[in-house]
Design an enzyme around this catalytic site. Structure first.
Site, mmCIF file in Angstrom:
data_model
loop_
_atom_site.group_PDB
_atom_site.id
_atom_site.type_symbol
_atom_site.label_atom_id
_atom_site.label_comp_id
_atom_site.label_asym_id
_atom_site.label_seq_id
_atom_site.Cartn_x
_atom_site.Cartn_y
_atom_site.Cartn_z
ATOM 1 N N HIS A 56 0.833 -1.215 0.000
ATOM 2 C CA HIS A 56 0.000 0.000 0.000
ATOM 3 C C HIS A 56 0.865 1.261 0.000
ATOM 4 C CE1 HIS A 56 -3.736 -2.292 0.764
ATOM 5 N NE2 HIS A 56 -2.971 -3.034 1.533
ATOM 6 N N ASN A 129 -10.086 -3.449 1.851
ATOM 7 C CA ASN A 129 -9.744 -3.357 0.428
ATOM 8 C C ASN A 129 -10.999 -3.094 -0.392
ATOM 9 O OD1 ASN A 129 -6.941 -3.824 0.617
ATOM 10 N ND2 ASN A 129 -7.208 -6.045 0.583
ATOM 11 N N TYR A 343 0.271 -4.404 11.696
ATOM 12 C CA TYR A 343 0.096 -3.021 11.256
ATOM 13 C C TYR A 343 0.711 -2.031 12.241
ATOM 14 C CZ TYR A 343 -2.635 -3.749 7.052
ATOM 15 O OH TYR A 343 -3.020 -4.071 5.783
#
Length: 493
Positions: A56, A129, A343
């Protein structure tokens, strides 16, 4: 009337006398180390780029509002859903997944669709997504999968062999591969695509009752995709097509909107549905059919404000699916469980220990914790308040009487030994991919199989080709036959 330009200073506020000429020993002499303005300017320039995201990397962002339009309090006690008409500030980051920061917006790739809700109970990040499924179901495979989408360590080129070797050995990826090579693999910008939380999450109501849930964001602008030739043309003529389209629309007052829905599955339904279909409701490679679990309307997301500084507000935005608020929860989804760690860990490395202090990441509610110090810590930018605040949590000898996960969530019942379980022998990786293929109109099926044949032309291994064609055939005989025929003919027609 012209404005007086602001006085130029160093980062410490010291006035800069001359921004054009370095201090030298004589007019032709060497530069002196004492020219602090020169040194600071060059040092900062050398450090202007933070590490790009591993995935990303290229993205766009905007602020907006989420407005509740329907009552879902029977499912959740989360405060942001407490009343129809209630609004919550949001930030959304869209992105491509596999390419580097300078790659084209129109490449065939999933698109990230990450939404931050700045609620009164803290930040909720719905990090998903533009597809409702994913390539793999266990996070332990994620580094290997992503490496196949990046550059070959010897040639420094993208490798069709790496990609198709991985996919051919992981039939669980077939559902997402089918979506990726369909028309939806090249959306026309970010405004004309849907978003999905993708994972199975949970909601908990005021009575402590839990349901499993999937989040859907349906574009009000309508779905628009690019044909392969248009995507290739734009990659050369306007590689920032999606960024330009989003920023320009918001600047012109044409605010994009998405209708937000949930699918709800009770714990009892989860057991009976899996027994009937053989599909694990927590498997990220699967979807919940709408006929079994209809979409329930929740609200509207609108984007109405562009960032002022891209680096500060988009590049340094640090979202994580671990950020949830009371009334929301996780699930035993193996990919989700891995992302809950990965993350935040990535943001600590990429942006810094105190990345939550940055304005785009800072909660809009009071914050109190015992985290201290680290890079960029300081009371002026610290949402935790004064640096003199207590830096430890006192221990209560009586304990805290914990119940479940907290916030009314009673926790999950567990069964079985702690071990590594390989589900490949019992998993149905083909039915839903076949259903998706059969759902497509004939012209889209034709483009899908042509796109795949084109992508597989660079794979020299017959073994990989045959293995992958076998997966397509198991999904639908016509699917496999079309790809095989086009490969035998030398590519797409």
């Amino acid at each position: 009337m012209s404005q007086t330009p602001s006085r130029l200073t160093t980062a410490s506020g010291i006035p800069v006398v001359d921004n054009q000429n370095s201090i030298t020993a004589g007019p032709r002499g060497p530069v002196l180390l004492q020219d602090f303005h020169l040194i600071e300017k060059l040092q900062h320039f050398n450090r202007e780029r933070i590490p790009e995201r591993v995935v990303h990397a290229k993205g766009s962002g905007a602020y907006g509002t989420f407005t509740v339009t329907h009552d879902i309090s029977r499912y959740t006690h989360a405060k942001l859903f407490s009343a129809i008409g209630k609004q919550t500030e949001t930030f959304v980051r869209f992105s491509t997944v596999g390419g580097e920061k300078g790659s084209a917006d129109t490449e065939r790739d999933p698109r990230g669709f990450a939404v931050r809700f700045y609620t009164e109970d803290g930040n909720w990040d719905l990090v998903g997504n533009n597809t409702p499924m994913f390539f793999i179901k266990d996070a332990i495979k994620f580094p290997d999968f992503v490496h196949t989408q990046k550059r070959d360590p010897q040639t420094n080129l993208k490798s069709a062999t790496m990609m198709w070797d991985f996919w051919s050995r992981a039939p669980e990826s077939l559902h997402q591969v089918t979506m990726l090579f369909s028309d939806r693999g090249t959306p026309d910008g970010y405004r004309h695509m849907d978003g999905f939380g993708s994972h199975t999450f949970s909601l908990v109501n005021a009575g402590g009752e839990r349901v499993w849930v999937k989040w859907h964001l349906k574009t009000q602008q309508g779905i628009k995709n690019l044909l392969p030739e248009d995507a290739a043309r734009l990659a050369g003529s306007d590689p920032d097509h999606a960024q330009r389209d989003l920023f320009g629309a918001i600047a012109a007052g044409d605010f994009p909107k998405w209708n937000v829905f949930i699918q709800v599955m009770t714990e009892a339904e989860a057991a009976t549905w899996e027994a009937r279909t053989g599909w694990n409701p927590f498997d990220l490679t699967k979807v919940w059919p709408h006929k079994d679990f209809p979409r329930i309307p929740v609200g509207v997301l609108e984007l109405n404000r562009n960032p002022v500084n891209y680096h500060a507000e988009v590049e340094q935005a640090a979202l994580s699916p671990a950020n949830i608020v009371p009334g929301l929860g996780f699930s035993p989804d193996k990919m989700l469980q891995g992302r809950l760690f990965a993350y935040h860990d990535a943001q600590l490395y990429r942006v810094g220990t105190n990345h939550q202090h940055l304005p785009v990441n800072r909660p809009r509610c009071p914050v109190h914790h015992q985290q201290r110090d680290g890079s960029m810590a300081g009371s002026a930018g610290d949402p935790n308040g004064s640096s003199a605040a207590q830096n430890y949590a006192p221990v209560d000898a009586r304990g805290s009487a914990p119940q479940g996960f907290g916030h009314g969530d009673a926790g999950w019942p567990l069964d079985g030994a702690a071990a590594r379980y390989d589900e490949r022998g019992e998993s149905d990786d083909f039915t839903q991919a076949g259903n998706l293929f059969r759902l497509l109109p004939a012209d889209e099926q034709e483009r899908l199989t042509s796109n795949i044949a084109n992508a597989m032309r660079g794979v020299p291994s017959d073994e990989i080709r045959l293995r992958q064609i076998g997966h397509f055939t198991k999904a639908d005989p016509a699917y496999g036959a079309a790809v095989a025929r086009k490969l035998a003919e030398g590519g797409a027609r």
